[in-house]
Design an enzyme around this catalytic site. Structure first.
Site, mmCIF file in Angstrom:
data_model
loop_
_atom_site.group_PDB
_atom_site.id
_atom_site.type_symbol
_atom_site.label_atom_id
_atom_site.label_comp_id
_atom_site.label_asym_id
_atom_site.label_seq_id
_atom_site.Cartn_x
_atom_site.Cartn_y
_atom_site.Cartn_z
ATOM 1 N N GLU A 53 -1.555 -7.699 2.140
ATOM 2 C CA GLU A 53 -0.928 -6.287 2.024
ATOM 3 C C GLU A 53 0.188 -5.999 2.969
ATOM 4 O OE1 GLU A 53 -3.197 -2.193 1.945
ATOM 5 O OE2 GLU A 53 -3.734 -3.604 3.501
ATOM 6 N N ASP B 7 2.096 2.662 3.360
ATOM 7 C CA ASP B 7 1.287 3.830 2.973
ATOM 8 C C ASP B 7 0.916 4.889 4.153
ATOM 9 O OD1 ASP B 7 -1.115 5.332 1.406
ATOM 10 O OD2 ASP B 7 -2.186 4.752 3.063
ATOM 11 N N ASP C 11 0.986 -0.941 0.089
ATOM 12 C CA ASP C 11 0.034 0.148 0.030
ATOM 13 C C ASP C 11 1.029 1.176 0.015
ATOM 14 O OD1 ASP C 11 -2.127 2.178 0.562
ATOM 15 O OD2 ASP C 11 -3.145 0.447 0.974
ATOM 16 N N SER D 15 -7.212 4.164 -1.890
ATOM 17 C CA SER D 15 -6.839 2.763 -1.635
ATOM 18 C C SER D 15 -7.943 1.959 -2.097
ATOM 19 C CB SER D 15 -6.393 2.354 -0.319
ATOM 20 O OG SER D 15 -5.156 2.946 0.126
ATOM 21 N N HIS E 168 -1.767 11.189 -1.549
ATOM 22 C CA HIS E 168 -1.372 10.159 -2.290
ATOM 23 C C HIS E 168 -0.856 10.994 -3.558
ATOM 24 C CE1 HIS E 168 -4.086 6.565 -1.032
ATOM 25 N NE2 HIS E 168 -3.452 7.114 -0.013
ATOM 26 N N THR F 234 -7.774 -2.336 1.249
ATOM 27 C CA THR F 234 -7.296 -3.229 0.436
ATOM 28 C C THR F 234 -7.845 -4.509 0.777
ATOM 29 O OG1 THR F 234 -5.330 -1.575 0.069
ATOM 30 C CG2 THR F 234 -5.025 -3.897 -0.491
ATOM 31 N N HIS G 295 1.662 8.727 4.447
ATOM 32 C CA HIS G 295 1.179 9.830 4.804
ATOM 33 C C HIS G 295 1.663 10.579 6.016
ATOM 34 C CE1 HIS G 295 -2.615 9.029 2.615
ATOM 35 N NE2 HIS G 295 -2.432 7.788 2.985
ATOM 36 N N ASP H 187 -1.017 0.151 -5.024
ATOM 37 C CA ASP H 187 -2.188 0.658 -5.264
ATOM 38 C C ASP H 187 -1.764 1.823 -5.780
ATOM 39 O OD1 ASP H 187 -1.678 1.330 -2.654
ATOM 40 O OD2 ASP H 187 -3.364 1.098 -1.720
ATOM 41 N N HIS H 188 -0.948 2.737 -5.433
ATOM 42 C CA HIS H 188 -0.776 4.138 -5.503
ATOM 43 C C HIS H 188 0.770 4.255 -4.912
ATOM 44 C CE1 HIS H 188 -1.784 4.728 -1.503
ATOM 45 N NE2 HIS H 188 -2.964 3.884 -1.960
HETATM 46 ZN ZN LIG Z 1 -3.375 2.676 -0.750
#
Ligand SMILES: [Zn+2]
Length: 453
Positions: free
Chosen positions: A277, A282, A54, A103, A418, A156, A286, A324-325
């Site tokens: 995951e 992620d 993630d 996500s 993101h 996710t 953040h 996912d990004h």
């Molecule tokens: Zn994500």
């Protein structure tokens, strides 16, 4: 702490090289010699393992390579990711207002093969449920699993095992894992991650309900290792699990959860589908926390290696890994300096998040920093952290400590959200070539559906 993995990575490179030599797929016998479809078997896919980092944009996998570099050799050593790179994926959602994905929309694309709006959990733009690859596997009588280090009903994993108009309906998503039946069976056989607070609630106790239906419930590394049940619910934290370098031994690593899941799922003669995951790459992104991000990259890389080791032995397992990004606009190099320094990140034995929490809980700033960080803080750094500590604001303190590491390491961030850049795709197994080149995130699901036909 990162150096010890060099030896392991070296051995993996040798193994990968010898498989190549045997399959005759390449004239090269070295895993250092570039991308290839290193399949030991060109046969049918029986099992599928999808791993999702993630927020793991390309800067994260590059930084992870720098972290594992042996400075005594001129070349930068390749990581487990590098050795299985096959292409890139676009990630944009189909959302009326935003064209950078969240996500949930991205996971829906990878689970159900459709584009949708940000926040959607395997529903389309008409809010209608769309079937997922996990459900297709269960319909075929295969075993299924979801493994995450976030709460296991987070966006996710949710997009693979639930349907909801909003990712924020955590209780409903957890309910789906139990209530949605396929051919009279629960949809997900192995569920591992955080999230007791969503499963043991005032209105409902899903833990008891799963136990009543024969699931083994585990809450520690030891219980996970001892599990001998094909159906298992493992919840190791009220919400998200601690980050890897903060984790007590009683909490399993992502690698341990992945291995434990595979061990049970592989008992099914019809094969299995597993989604793993690396959830908190992620979260560190953040928070603009490079120490936390590298902690989670290592945890995720070890899980990837475990999946590949299994696939190499099994020969009928397709492994695909992507993100996912990207998150945070993470960059290597900052302020005009042409250097990334792994040392300051390696010097942290806990994340800035963990240290900030100890200080907020009453520990003295100097004591915490001296206990968990092996470099000497400058007066300026120490004063900035003390000032932040005086505000008693956790977020401010966490970001102030993180920024000390980011500046020293030479990394930057541009956003607390993101970014829309393409993400890398990695694969190992009989059909790796279908993920090669520039693909779209929906192609992950499209191809996995093909394997399950
Ligand atoms: Zn994500």
């Amino acid at each position: 702490m990162y150096k010890k993995f060099l030896a392991v990575l070296g051995i993996c490179a040798l193994i990968a090289g010898s498989f190549l030599a045997m399959s005759g797929g390449s004239t090269s016998t070295s895993a250092d010699a570039g991308n290839k479809f290193d399949s030991p078997n060109n046969g049918k896919v029986k099992n599928v393992i999808v791993l999702i980092g993630d927020g793991m944009g390309p800067a994260y996998t590059t930084a992870y390579r720098y972290m594992n570099d042996d400075p005594s050799t001129p070349k930068m050593e390749r990581t487990v990711f590098d050795n299985h790179f096959v292409g890139m994926a676009s990630t944009n959602p189909e959302d009326a207002e935003e064209n950078v994905t969240d996500s949930a929309a991205a996971a829906t694309s990878m689970a159900a093969g459709i584009k949708t709006y940000n926040g959607a959990i395997s529903v389309d733009n008409n809010r209608e449920p769309v079937g997922t690859v996990l459900e297709a596997a269960k319909k075929r009588g295969m075993a299924t699993g979801l493994v995450a280090t976030s709460q296991v009903n987070h966006a996710t994993p949710a997009a693979f095992g639930a349907h909801d108009v909003s990712r924020h309906n955590y209780n409903d998503i957890a309910d789906d894992y139990f209530d949605d039946m396929i051919n009279g069976n629960h949809k997900v056989d192995v569920i591992l991650g955080g999230g007791t607070s969503y499963f043991d609630r005032e209105d409902r106790n899903l833990i008891e309900e799963f136990k009543n239906d024969g699931y083994n419930y585990v809450t520690s590394t030891e219980e996970l290792m001892e599990n001998d049940s094909k159906q298992m619910l493992g919840l190791f934290a009220p919400v998200g699990m601690p980050k890897a370098i903060d984790r007590p031994e009683s909490d399993p690593s992502l690698e341990q959860m992945t291995k434990a899941a595979i061990k049970q799922l592989n008992k099914d003669k019809n094969g299995f589908f597993l989604m793993v995951e690396g959830s908190q790459i992620d979260w560190a992104g953040h928070a603009n926390d490079a120490v936390g991000a590298m902690s989670e990259m290592e945890d995720f890389a070890n899980a990837f290696e475990a999946a590949i080791e299994f696939a190499k032995e099994d020969k009928h397992t397709q492994v695909v890994l992507t993100a996912d990004h990207s998150t945070g606009g993470f960059s290597i190099g900052r302020d005009g300096d042409y250097n990334f320094y792994p040392g300051p990140i390696e010097a942290a034995e806990r994340t800035p998040e963990f240290m900030a929490q100890e200080i907020i809980d009453g520990a003295a700033v100097e004591n915490v920093l001296n206990e968990y960080v092996s470099f000497e803080f400058t007066n300026e750094e120490m004063n900035s952290i003390k000032e932040a500590a005086e505000t008693d604001n956790f977020d401010k303190l966490y970001s102030t400590i993180s920024e000390v590491f980011n500046k020293r390491a030479g990394v930057g961030f541009t956003t607390s959200g993101h970014t829309g850049i393409d993400v890398p795709v990695y694969a190992y197994g009989p059909k790796s070539e279908v993920f090669s080149g520039l693909i779209d995130n929906t192609d992950i699901a499209v191809e996995v559906f093909n394997f399950l036909k």
